[in-house]
Design an enzyme around this catalytic site. Structure first.
Site, short mmCIF file in Angstrom:
data_model
loop_
_atom_site.label_atom_id
_atom_site.label_comp_id
_atom_site.label_asym_id
_atom_site.label_seq_id
_atom_site.Cartn_x
_atom_site.Cartn_y
_atom_site.Cartn_z
N ASP A 1 -10.12 -21.32 -36.19
CA ASP A 1 -9.11 -21.48 -37.24
C ASP A 1 -9.75 -22.40 -38.29
O ASP A 1 -10.78 -23.02 -38.02
CB ASP A 1 -7.86 -22.11 -36.62
CG ASP A 1 -6.84 -22.52 -37.64
OD1 ASP A 1 -6.49 -21.68 -38.50
OD2 ASP A 1 -6.40 -23.69 -37.62
N ASP B 1 -7.78 -24.55 -41.19
CA ASP B 1 -7.04 -25.77 -41.53
C ASP B 1 -6.77 -26.61 -40.27
O ASP B 1 -6.09 -26.14 -39.35
CB ASP B 1 -5.69 -25.40 -42.18
CG ASP B 1 -5.86 -24.57 -43.45
OD1 ASP B 1 -6.69 -24.94 -44.28
OD2 ASP B 1 -5.15 -23.56 -43.60
N LYS C 1 2.44 -25.09 -39.10
CA LYS C 1 1.00 -24.85 -38.94
C LYS C 1 0.73 -23.44 -38.43
O LYS C 1 1.34 -23.01 -37.44
CB LYS C 1 0.40 -25.86 -37.97
CG LYS C 1 0.27 -27.25 -38.54
CD LYS C 1 -0.47 -28.16 -37.56
CE LYS C 1 -0.64 -29.55 -38.12
NZ LYS C 1 -1.19 -30.46 -37.09
N SER D 1 6.63 -20.42 -43.64
CA SER D 1 6.72 -21.88 -43.74
C SER D 1 7.90 -22.27 -44.62
O SER D 1 8.66 -23.20 -44.31
CB SER D 1 5.44 -22.47 -44.35
OG SER D 1 4.33 -22.15 -43.57
N SER E 1 -4.78 -17.88 -41.28
CA SER E 1 -3.63 -17.23 -41.93
C SER E 1 -3.59 -17.52 -43.42
O SER E 1 -2.80 -16.94 -44.16
CB SER E 1 -2.31 -17.75 -41.35
OG SER E 1 -2.24 -17.53 -39.98
N LYS F 1 -4.33 -17.64 -47.35
CA LYS F 1 -4.91 -16.80 -48.41
C LYS F 1 -5.93 -17.61 -49.21
O LYS F 1 -6.70 -17.06 -49.98
CB LYS F 1 -3.79 -16.28 -49.32
CG LYS F 1 -2.88 -15.33 -48.56
CD LYS F 1 -1.77 -14.76 -49.40
CE LYS F 1 -1.05 -13.72 -48.57
NZ LYS F 1 0.27 -13.39 -49.02
N ASN F 2 -5.93 -18.92 -49.02
CA ASN F 2 -6.91 -19.78 -49.71
C ASN F 2 -8.19 -19.97 -48.90
O ASN F 2 -9.10 -20.67 -49.36
CB ASN F 2 -6.29 -21.16 -49.95
CG ASN F 2 -5.13 -21.11 -50.94
OD1 ASN F 2 -5.33 -20.75 -52.10
ND2 ASN F 2 -3.93 -21.44 -50.50
N LYS G 1 -0.10 -15.46 -37.37
CA LYS G 1 0.10 -16.12 -36.08
C LYS G 1 1.58 -16.51 -35.97
O LYS G 1 2.16 -16.86 -36.99
CB LYS G 1 -0.78 -17.39 -36.02
CG LYS G 1 -2.27 -17.09 -36.22
CD LYS G 1 -3.05 -18.36 -36.51
CE LYS G 1 -4.48 -18.04 -36.91
NZ LYS G 1 -5.27 -19.23 -37.27
N GLU H 1 -8.13 -23.80 -32.02
CA GLU H 1 -6.86 -23.82 -32.77
C GLU H 1 -6.18 -25.18 -32.71
O GLU H 1 -6.15 -25.80 -31.65
CB GLU H 1 -5.89 -22.81 -32.14
CG GLU H 1 -5.73 -21.53 -32.92
CD GLU H 1 -5.11 -21.70 -34.29
OE1 GLU H 1 -4.54 -22.75 -34.60
OE2 GLU H 1 -5.19 -20.74 -35.07
N ASP H 2 -5.59 -25.59 -33.84
CA ASP H 2 -4.82 -26.84 -33.84
C ASP H 2 -3.31 -26.58 -33.92
O ASP H 2 -2.53 -27.53 -33.88
CB ASP H 2 -5.21 -27.73 -35.04
CG ASP H 2 -4.75 -27.12 -36.36
OD1 ASP H 2 -4.90 -25.89 -36.53
OD2 ASP H 2 -4.23 -27.87 -37.21
C1 G6P Z 1 -2.71 -21.75 -42.35
C2 G6P Z 1 -2.08 -23.11 -42.32
C3 G6P Z 1 -0.61 -23.03 -42.68
C4 G6P Z 1 -0.44 -22.26 -43.98
C5 G6P Z 1 -0.99 -20.85 -43.82
C6 G6P Z 1 -0.86 -20.03 -45.09
O1 G6P Z 1 -2.35 -21.07 -41.21
O2 G6P Z 1 -2.17 -23.69 -41.02
O3 G6P Z 1 -0.12 -24.34 -42.80
O4 G6P Z 1 0.92 -22.18 -44.35
O5 G6P Z 1 -2.36 -20.96 -43.48
O6 G6P Z 1 -1.69 -20.61 -46.06
P1 G6P Z 1 -1.71 -20.26 -47.60
O7 G6P Z 1 -2.87 -21.08 -48.10
O8 G6P Z 1 -1.95 -18.80 -47.73
O9 G6P Z 1 -0.41 -20.68 -48.15
MG MG Z 2 -4.82 -24.76 -38.30
#
Ligand code: G6P
Ligand code: MG
Length: 223
Positions: free
Chosen positions: A8, A10, A44, A51, A114, A116-117, A144, A168-169
């Site tokens: 993973d 982040d 997360k 979220s 997960s 998009k960044n 996830k 994974e965290d």
């Molecule tokens: C990761 C992070 C989440 C975040 C998700 C979507 O899984 O753990 O906290 O909401 O990605 O990220 P994004 O950058 O596309 O909003």
């Molecule tokens: Mg993570």
């Protein structure tokens, strides 16, 4: 035998989980919703819009879908601002050395986030070459805890799910890995991640010698 290590992003490679938290907290403050680090555990690993839904649930607020999307995009703008200031110095200690060591041992290395960044974060960290496959939030339908993202990573690496170990965290991420039929190393605490096969306080604490001691899951019949 484990053939691939899937990470993973982040909170596992770099502390961008902190930036997600700060950006959601800023939005929560604007909406008058109390929001703690414990609340943030539920966000997360799940998608941006999921979220947003969880945040509104915490605040007992209902809102039209397009307004939810507008606010989630606002949060993303703040997150991107934090991320754009990031440097490779923010990669967690020991992670570049671990990735190199795993590669030397012949492991395939994947990234499954997960977010998009994720591609931008990996570019800013100068880590693109460290991965044999990168799967991000733009490539999947179900984030996830659905197993889709890890199954896609395994397919891209051309290995079977039971030959993979996931780092994974997030609770949702651990569930996703286990549902994919993969071994899972939790990064954090046993209290937060009770389902993980092993839990380490940090990714850099992983000793590749552990690969030989992981219980490999039974191969699943392919549908
Ligand atoms: C990761 C992070 C989440 C975040 C998700 C979507 O899984 O753990 O906290 O909401 O990605 O990220 P994004 O950058 O596309 O909003
Ligand atoms: Mg993570």
């Amino acid at each position: 035998m484990i053939k691939a290590c899937i990470f993973d992003l982040d909170g596992v490679i770099v502390d961008t989980a902190r930036y997600h938290f700060l950006a959601w907290k800023r939005l929560a403050a604007e909406l008058g919703i109390p929001f703690t680090e414990a609340d943030n555990e539920r966000l997360k690993g799940v998608s941006r819009l999921r979220s947003m839904e969880i945040l509104l649930e915490l605040g007992h607020i209902t809102m039209a879908r397009d307004e939810q999307e507008r606010l989630a995009n606002k949060k993303n703008g703040w997150f991107v601002e934090y991320v754009e200031r990031m440097t490779p110095a923010e990669i967690f200690p020991g992670v570049p050395a671990l990735l190199q060591d795993l590669r030397r041992r012949g492991q395939l290395i994947g990234l499954a986030s997960s977010s998009k960044n994720a591609p931008r974060v990996i570019e800013l960290l100068g880590l693109a070459q460290a991965f044999d496959a990168i799967v991000d939030g733009t490539m999947i339908v179900h984030t996830k805890p659905d197993p889709e993202i890890f199954l896609l990573a395994a397919r891209t690496l051309n290995v079977a799910p039971h030959q993979c170990v996931v780092f994974e965290d997030a609770e949702a991420g651990v569930e996703s890995a286990l549902a994919a039929g993969m071994a899972c190393i939790g990064i954090g605490s046993k209290e937060q991640l009770p389902l993980a096969d092993r839990v380490l306080p940090a990714t850099g604490a992983f000793d590749p010698a552990m690969l030989a001691t992981l219980d490999v899951r039974q191969p699943r019949a392919t549908p």
